[in-house]
Scaffold this motif. Structure first.
Motif, PDB file in Angstrom:
ATOM      1  N   MET A   1      76.284  52.037  -2.789  1.00 32.03           N
ATOM      2  CA  MET A   1      75.181  51.464  -3.509  1.00 32.03           C
ATOM      3  C   MET A   1      75.904  51.345  -4.921  1.00 32.03           C
ATOM      4  O   MET A   1      75.382  50.306  -5.615  1.00 32.03           O
ATOM      5  N   GLN A   2      76.788  52.270  -5.459  1.00 25.83           N
ATOM      6  CA  GLN A   2      77.209  52.132  -6.648  1.00 25.83           C
ATOM      7  C   GLN A   2      78.155  50.836  -6.848  1.00 25.83           C
ATOM      8  O   GLN A   2      78.303  50.174  -7.616  1.00 25.83           O
ATOM      9  N   GLU A   3      78.949  50.588  -5.670  1.00 29.26           N
ATOM     10  CA  GLU A   3      79.670  49.413  -5.785  1.00 29.26           C
ATOM     11  C   GLU A   3      78.722  48.162  -5.967  1.00 29.26           C
ATOM     12  O   GLU A   3      79.274  47.012  -6.610  1.00 29.26           O
ATOM     13  N   GLU A   4      77.664  47.987  -5.087  1.00 30.37           N
ATOM     14  CA  GLU A   4      76.699  46.864  -5.269  1.00 30.37           C
ATOM     15  C   GLU A   4      76.036  46.621  -6.909  1.00 30.37           C
ATOM     16  O   GLU A   4      76.128  45.760  -7.357  1.00 30.37           O
ATOM     17  N   LEU A   5      75.758  48.024  -7.358  1.00 36.15           N
ATOM     18  CA  LEU A   5      75.310  47.881  -8.672  1.00 36.15           C
ATOM     19  C   LEU A   5      76.300  47.540  -9.678  1.00 36.15           C
ATOM     20  O   LEU A   5      76.125  46.680 -10.685  1.00 36.15           O
ATOM     21  N   ASN A   6      77.704  47.845  -9.483  1.00 34.13           N
ATOM     22  CA  ASN A   6      78.933  47.693 -10.327  1.00 34.13           C
ATOM     23  C   ASN A   6      78.964  46.116 -10.001  1.00 34.13           C
ATOM     24  O   ASN A   6      79.300  45.325 -11.243  1.00 34.13           O
ATOM     25  N   GLN A   7      78.739  45.359  -9.116  1.00 34.11           N
ATOM     26  CA  GLN A   7      79.095  43.927  -8.762  1.00 34.11           C
ATOM     27  C   GLN A   7      77.998  43.223  -9.640  1.00 34.11           C
ATOM     28  O   GLN A   7      78.147  42.135 -10.189  1.00 34.11           O
ATOM     29  N   PHE A   8      76.575  43.672  -9.652  1.00 36.85           N
ATOM     30  CA  PHE A   8      75.570  42.903 -10.619  1.00 36.85           C
ATOM     31  C   PHE A   8      76.201  42.982 -12.013  1.00 36.85           C
ATOM     32  O   PHE A   8      76.019  41.892 -12.507  1.00 36.85           O
ATOM     33  N   GLU A   9      76.720  43.842 -12.498  1.00 37.86           N
ATOM     34  CA  GLU A   9      77.244  44.150 -13.884  1.00 37.86           C
ATOM     35  C   GLU A   9      78.207  43.132 -14.153  1.00 37.86           C
ATOM     36  O   GLU A   9      78.555  42.564 -15.042  1.00 37.86           O
ATOM     37  N   ARG A  10      79.179  43.392 -13.048  1.00 35.37           N
ATOM     38  CA  ARG A  10      80.410  42.531 -13.154  1.00 35.37           C
ATOM     39  C   ARG A  10      80.066  40.831 -13.363  1.00 35.37           C
ATOM     40  O   ARG A  10      80.814  40.100 -13.992  1.00 35.37           O
ATOM     41  N   ASN A  11      79.250  40.388 -12.382  1.00 37.37           N
ATOM     42  CA  ASN A  11      78.876  38.940 -12.183  1.00 37.37           C
ATOM     43  C   ASN A  11      78.035  38.634 -13.145  1.00 37.37           C
ATOM     44  O   ASN A  11      77.585  37.398 -13.207  1.00 37.37           O
ATOM     45  N   GLU A  12      77.369  39.699 -13.865  1.00 38.16           N
ATOM     46  CA  GLU A  12      76.296  39.226 -14.938  1.00 38.16           C
ATOM     47  C   GLU A  12      74.976  38.467 -14.124  1.00 38.16           C
ATOM     48  O   GLU A  12      74.583  37.351 -14.759  1.00 38.16           O
ATOM     49  N   VAL A  13      74.624  38.963 -13.239  1.00 35.68           N
ATOM     50  CA  VAL A  13      73.353  38.381 -12.557  1.00 35.68           C
ATOM     51  C   VAL A  13      71.991  39.002 -12.898  1.00 35.68           C
ATOM     52  O   VAL A  13      71.037  38.498 -12.459  1.00 35.68           O
ATOM     53  N   TRP A  14      72.104  40.105 -13.787  1.00 36.98           N
ATOM     54  CA  TRP A  14      70.866  40.693 -14.232  1.00 36.98           C
ATOM     55  C   TRP A  14      70.966  41.513 -15.417  1.00 36.98           C
ATOM     56  O   TRP A  14      72.255  41.802 -15.833  1.00 36.98           O
ATOM     57  N   LYS A  15      69.945  41.534 -15.947  1.00 38.53           N
ATOM     58  CA  LYS A  15      69.834  42.250 -17.243  1.00 38.53           C
ATOM     59  C   LYS A  15      68.467  43.019 -17.422  1.00 38.53           C
ATOM     60  O   LYS A  15      67.338  42.868 -17.086  1.00 38.53           O
ATOM     61  N   LEU A  16      68.817  44.371 -17.933  1.00 40.73           N
ATOM     62  CA  LEU A  16      67.401  45.190 -17.927  1.00 40.73           C
ATOM     63  C   LEU A  16      66.534  44.524 -19.281  1.00 40.73           C
ATOM     64  O   LEU A  16      67.294  44.684 -20.147  1.00 40.73           O
ATOM     65  N   VAL A  43      83.768  49.956  10.805  1.00 41.06           N
ATOM     66  CA  VAL A  43      84.823  49.524   9.895  1.00 41.06           C
ATOM     67  C   VAL A  43      84.352  49.753   8.422  1.00 41.06           C
ATOM     68  O   VAL A  43      85.008  50.120   7.705  1.00 41.06           O
ATOM     69  N   ARG A  44      83.179  49.298   8.169  1.00 39.73           N
ATOM     70  CA  ARG A  44      82.581  49.388   6.703  1.00 39.73           C
ATOM     71  C   ARG A  44      81.151  49.622   6.680  1.00 39.73           C
ATOM     72  O   ARG A  44      80.342  49.283   7.689  1.00 39.73           O
ATOM     73  N   ASN A  45      80.525  50.460   5.579  1.00 40.40           N
ATOM     74  CA  ASN A  45      79.142  50.750   5.550  1.00 40.40           C
ATOM     75  C   ASN A  45      78.859  49.535   4.265  1.00 40.40           C
ATOM     76  O   ASN A  45      79.559  49.858   3.248  1.00 40.40           O
ATOM     77  N   LYS A  46      77.935  48.884   4.428  1.00 44.53           N
ATOM     78  CA  LYS A  46      77.448  48.080   3.440  1.00 44.53           C
ATOM     79  C   LYS A  46      76.012  48.433   3.005  1.00 44.53           C
ATOM     80  O   LYS A  46      75.319  48.937   3.806  1.00 44.53           O
ATOM     81  N   ALA A  47      75.911  48.202   1.765  1.00 45.99           N
ATOM     82  CA  ALA A  47      74.456  48.336   1.024  1.00 45.99           C
ATOM     83  C   ALA A  47      74.166  46.980   0.236  1.00 45.99           C
ATOM     84  O   ALA A  47      74.954  46.448  -0.390  1.00 45.99           O
ATOM     85  N   ARG A  48      72.873  46.701   0.394  1.00 41.29           N
ATOM     86  CA  ARG A  48      72.232  45.514  -0.385  1.00 41.29           C
ATOM     87  C   ARG A  48      70.913  46.024  -1.082  1.00 41.29           C
ATOM     88  O   ARG A  48      70.326  46.578  -0.455  1.00 41.29           O
TER      89      ARG A  48
END
Length: 55
Positions: A1-16, A43-48
């Motif tokens: 889950m943390q990886e997904e949240l980090n991608q949001f910040e890195r791609n600048e797709v949302w802001k609070l 092989v991998r666990n994914k969270a969205r």
């Protein structure tokens, strides 16, 4: 889950932002999946994080 949240910040797709008093909050939920190879081994666990579109 943390990886997904980090991608949001890195791609600048949302802001609070503060919620306006005359609008409702759109709900979200986590969807989890296990990616498997052709032998059925995980092989991998994914969270969205997805928005609840019915609101």
């Amino acid at each position: 889950m943390q990886e997904e949240l980090n991608q949001f910040e890195r791609n600048e797709v949302w802001k609070l932002v503060p919620r306006p008093n005359d609008h409702l909050v759109i709900g979200t939920k986590w969807v989890f999946r296990n990616k498997q190879n052709e032998y059925g081994i995980v092989v991998r666990n994914k969270a969205r994080l997805v928005a609840k579109g019915f609101n």
